[in-house]
Design an enzyme around this catalytic site. Structure first.
Site, short mmCIF file in Angstrom:
data_model
loop_
_atom_site.label_atom_id
_atom_site.label_comp_id
_atom_site.label_asym_id
_atom_site.label_seq_id
_atom_site.Cartn_x
_atom_site.Cartn_y
_atom_site.Cartn_z
N TYR A 1 -0.28 -3.93 8.11
CA TYR A 1 -0.60 -3.90 6.58
C TYR A 1 0.59 -3.04 5.89
O TYR A 1 1.27 -3.03 5.22
CB TYR A 1 -2.02 -3.21 6.09
N SER B 1 0.76 -1.21 0.37
CA SER B 1 -0.15 -0.08 0.28
C SER B 1 0.89 1.41 0.58
O SER B 1 2.10 1.26 0.37
CB SER B 1 -0.94 0.36 1.35
#
Length: 306
Positions: free
Chosen positions: A191, A178
């Site tokens: 994440y 991400s």
């Protein structure tokens, strides 16, 4: 000219040269086809098969289609048999010469990788796309508030497929991360950090083996994970994002995948960390995402009653 004057002139020259070089390196990202050309046979030269996890929808599905169009046979993996079968049919229609292998698996379950390895053991795998690394939860939360801290599949897939690539001296692994991994980002700690650092460390270890390992770190992409946001200059469709990102596979161990997202990453790195880490900013982010989720659920309920 005294010493201090000479020192400041030298310092100023060094700063100008430093930022000039950074600007030149950044400008290369605006012209990927010129600076990072990819031959038509690049993907098929890696191997016969591409394995794409989380490929029933979104970015994973788009990678499966793109790699099939490049001439590779593809293994598509997800827990939804109906969706995977549909993807396989669509790939078969649009790329008539490519084979598609479907593997039904749920990466949230334990003891699944021996079965996956058995189904992949006879395949000459040249490309692995790890796309299963989902958000710990859709609503941003602090690290200890997440109930899915142990669900990381990318490392196991790399351990399974990397030995074959290393023995042949060729291959490519794309780990989808991400854009928020550009900086330590509150509420997305797990994440944001793990996939990027894992990819960069692995590339350092296996670069000399002729293997490309890259972290692909998009910002906005209209997928199920992001609530199918409306596409725009900032929020890309999965197909457009994958098309652009494949132009950067020779651009280093990390790419944000598109010019717009590369610029966003640069801008994010210029924001003072104290501002990002301020409690009101964190609270506003949580409230914003919750509001978007509620609006989407309301629209869905309204459509269902019409």
């Amino acid at each position: 000219m005294d010493f201090m004057e000479l020192f400041f002139i030298s310092l100023g020259t060094a700063v100008v040269v430093y930022y000039g070089v950074k600007l030149l390196l950044f400008s290369r990202m605006l012209f990927p086809k010129l600076w990072f050309p990819v031959a038509k046979t690049f993907f098929t030269s890696m191997g016969e098969w591409a394995v794409v996890t989380g490929s029933s929808d979104g970015i994973g599905k788009a990678y499966a289609f793109a790699l099939a169009k490049q001439g590779m046979n593809v293994v598509i993996m997800s827990r939804s048999k109906a969706r995977l079968d549909q993807v396989a049919r669509e790939i078969g229609i649009k790329t008539t010469e490519q084979r598609v292998k479907v593997i039904i698996t749920d990466f949230a379950k334990e003891n699944i990788f021996s079965e996956i390895e058995e189904q992949l053991k006879d395949l000459n795998i040249g490309v692995l796309v790890n796309n299963v690394g989902t958000l710990p939860c859709f609503i941003p939360c602090k690290f200890l508030e997440s109930d899915e801290l142990d669900k990381v599949s990318g490392t196991s897939m790399c351990k399974m497929i990397l030995p074959g690539m290393a023995s042949r001296g060729e291959g490519m692994i794309l780990n989808v991360s991400s854009g928020i991994a550009s900086i330590p980002f509150p509420l997305y700690t797990l994440y944001a950090v793990f996939v990027e650092r894992f990819s960069q460390g692995l590339q350092a270890e296996y670069r000399d083996k002729g293997i490309i390992i890259q972290s692909v770190a998009p910002f906005g992409v209209s997928t199920r994970m992001t609530g199918y946001q409306q596409t725009s200059m900032v929020t890309l469709s999965p197909e457009d994002f994958v098309k652009y990102s494949l132009q950067y596979i020779r651009a280093g161990d990390k790419t944000n995948g598109s010019i717009c997202h590369i610029v966003m990453a640069w801008l994010l790195q210029t924001i003072p960390p104290k501002f990002l880490y301020a409690e009101p900013v964190i609270q506003h982010l949580q409230d914003y995402v919750k509001q978007k989720v509620m609006q989407k659920e309301l629209r869905s309920a309204t459509k269902a009653t019409v």
